[in-house]
Design a protein around this motif. Structure first.
Motif, PDB file in Angstrom:
ATOM      1  N   TRP A   1       0.827  -1.210   0.000  1.00  0.00           N
ATOM      2  CA  TRP A   1       0.000   0.000   0.000  1.00  0.00           C
ATOM      3  C   TRP A   1       0.865   1.265   0.000  1.00  0.00           C
TER       4      TRP A   1
ATOM      5  N   THR B   1       0.430   3.994  -2.807  1.00  0.00           N
ATOM      6  CA  THR B   1       0.068   5.354  -2.412  1.00  0.00           C
ATOM      7  C   THR B   1       1.023   6.370  -3.021  1.00  0.00           C
TER       8      THR B   1
ATOM      9  N   ALA C   1       0.335   6.710  -6.746  1.00  0.00           N
ATOM     10  CA  ALA C   1      -0.839   7.541  -6.998  1.00  0.00           C
ATOM     11  C   ALA C   1      -0.527   9.017  -6.758  1.00  0.00           C
ATOM     12  N   GLU C   2       0.251   9.311  -5.726  1.00  0.00           N
ATOM     13  CA  GLU C   2       0.628  10.702  -5.447  1.00  0.00           C
ATOM     14  C   GLU C   2       1.413  11.292  -6.615  1.00  0.00           C
TER      15      GLU C   2
ATOM     16  N   LYS D   1      -3.346  11.190  -8.719  1.00  0.00           N
ATOM     17  CA  LYS D   1      -4.620  10.491  -8.856  1.00  0.00           C
ATOM     18  C   LYS D   1      -4.962   9.809  -7.540  1.00  0.00           C
ATOM     19  N   ARG D   2      -6.161   9.252  -7.472  1.00  0.00           N
ATOM     20  CA  ARG D   2      -6.592   8.510  -6.290  1.00  0.00           C
ATOM     21  C   ARG D   2      -6.581   7.018  -6.598  1.00  0.00           C
ATOM     22  N   LEU D   3      -6.212   6.251  -5.618  1.00  0.00           N
ATOM     23  CA  LEU D   3      -6.195   4.796  -5.812  1.00  0.00           C
ATOM     24  C   LEU D   3      -7.614   4.272  -6.003  1.00  0.00           C
ATOM     25  N   ALA D   4      -7.734   3.307  -6.902  1.00  0.00           N
ATOM     26  CA  ALA D   4      -9.051   2.781  -7.255  1.00  0.00           C
ATOM     27  C   ALA D   4      -9.291   1.401  -6.659  1.00  0.00           C
ATOM     28  N   THR D   5      -8.577   1.070  -5.595  1.00  0.00           N
ATOM     29  CA  THR D   5      -8.706  -0.260  -4.999  1.00  0.00           C
ATOM     30  C   THR D   5      -8.487  -0.161  -3.499  1.00  0.00           C
TER      31      THR D   5
ATOM     32  N   CYS E   1      -4.802   3.365 -10.315  1.00  0.00           N
ATOM     33  CA  CYS E   1      -5.262   4.710  -9.965  1.00  0.00           C
ATOM     34  C   CYS E   1      -5.617   5.496 -11.225  1.00  0.00           C
TER      35      CYS E   1
END
Length: 212
Positions: A153, A157, A160-161, A165-169, A212
């Motif tokens: 994770w 994370t 994604a940063e 973007k935001r994580l999609a899971t 993401c």
């Protein structure tokens, strides 16, 4: 005065006990390090304390003194090894300034650990399978699984940063995905499949942009 002296004596006794515990635990770690090579080679079912002792610089009696049984030793071994594993990617995560840097650093570490630590990873999967049948393993296995999930994770994370973007899971789903890919690649690698590692890395490279 008597109360102060009693308090000082108690503190000295507590310090001495803490030092004994520290030395005892340090010795357990030393023995676990010595046992890992044999356990990684033979696995859980095919290894006894006597066999471990025969393949190390320590006697059978020493192992029995510091570990209640083989289960205790193996749990200590895997906890110790995985505690080091979960920090393997931290430098890559902290130093990467772009998604590409993170991706390449992550892939390089994955390839290295598959090549250099295959037997240790094999021991981990052996222990995790045994936990389905052996209650003594379950607490440790669940804790280790959680620490590995957190490791994945942290990487995701940061990825994604860097992509803004935001994580999609979820952490659990992502860990299950990467763990499944890793275990499959490990099995193929142990079977001397020369394409196992490069194909695994290609798969991870394809998967990362989808999270993401």
């Amino acid at each position: 005065m008597a109360r102060q002296m009693a308090g000082a004596a108690q503190r000295v006794a507590e310090a001495a006990e803490a030092l004994r515990d520290e030395k005892f635990n340090a010795r357990r770690i030393e023995l676990a390090e010595a046992a890992l090579e044999t356990l990684g080679e033979l696995g859980f079912a095919r290894t006894s304390l006597r066999e471990i002792a025969q393949n190390s610089a320590f006697t059978h009696g020493v192992f029995h003194y510091y570990f209640s049984d083989k289960l205790d030793l193996i749990c200590c071994c895997v906890r110790h090894y995985k505690a080091k594993c979960v920090t393997r990617y931290d430098e890559v995560v902290s130093s990467a300034r772009t998604r590409d840097e993170l991706t390449e650093g992550f892939l390089a570490k994955l390839a290295m650990t598959l090549r250099e630590d295959a037997r240790m990873h094999r021991l981990w999967y052996d222990l995790r399978s045994q936990a389905m049948f052996e209650p003594a393993f379950r607490k440790d296995v669940l804790e280790i699984d959680k620490s590995l999930e957190a490791m994945v994770w942290r990487i995701a994370t940061r990825y994604a940063e860097l992509a803004r973007k935001r994580l999609a899971t979820s952490p659990a789903a992502l860990y299950a995905l990467f763990d499944g890919l890793f275990q499959g690649a490990l099995l193929r690698h142990l079977a001397n499949d020369e394409t196992a590692i490069p194909e695994f890395l290609d798969e991870v490279r394809r998967v990362l942009p989808t999270i993401c």
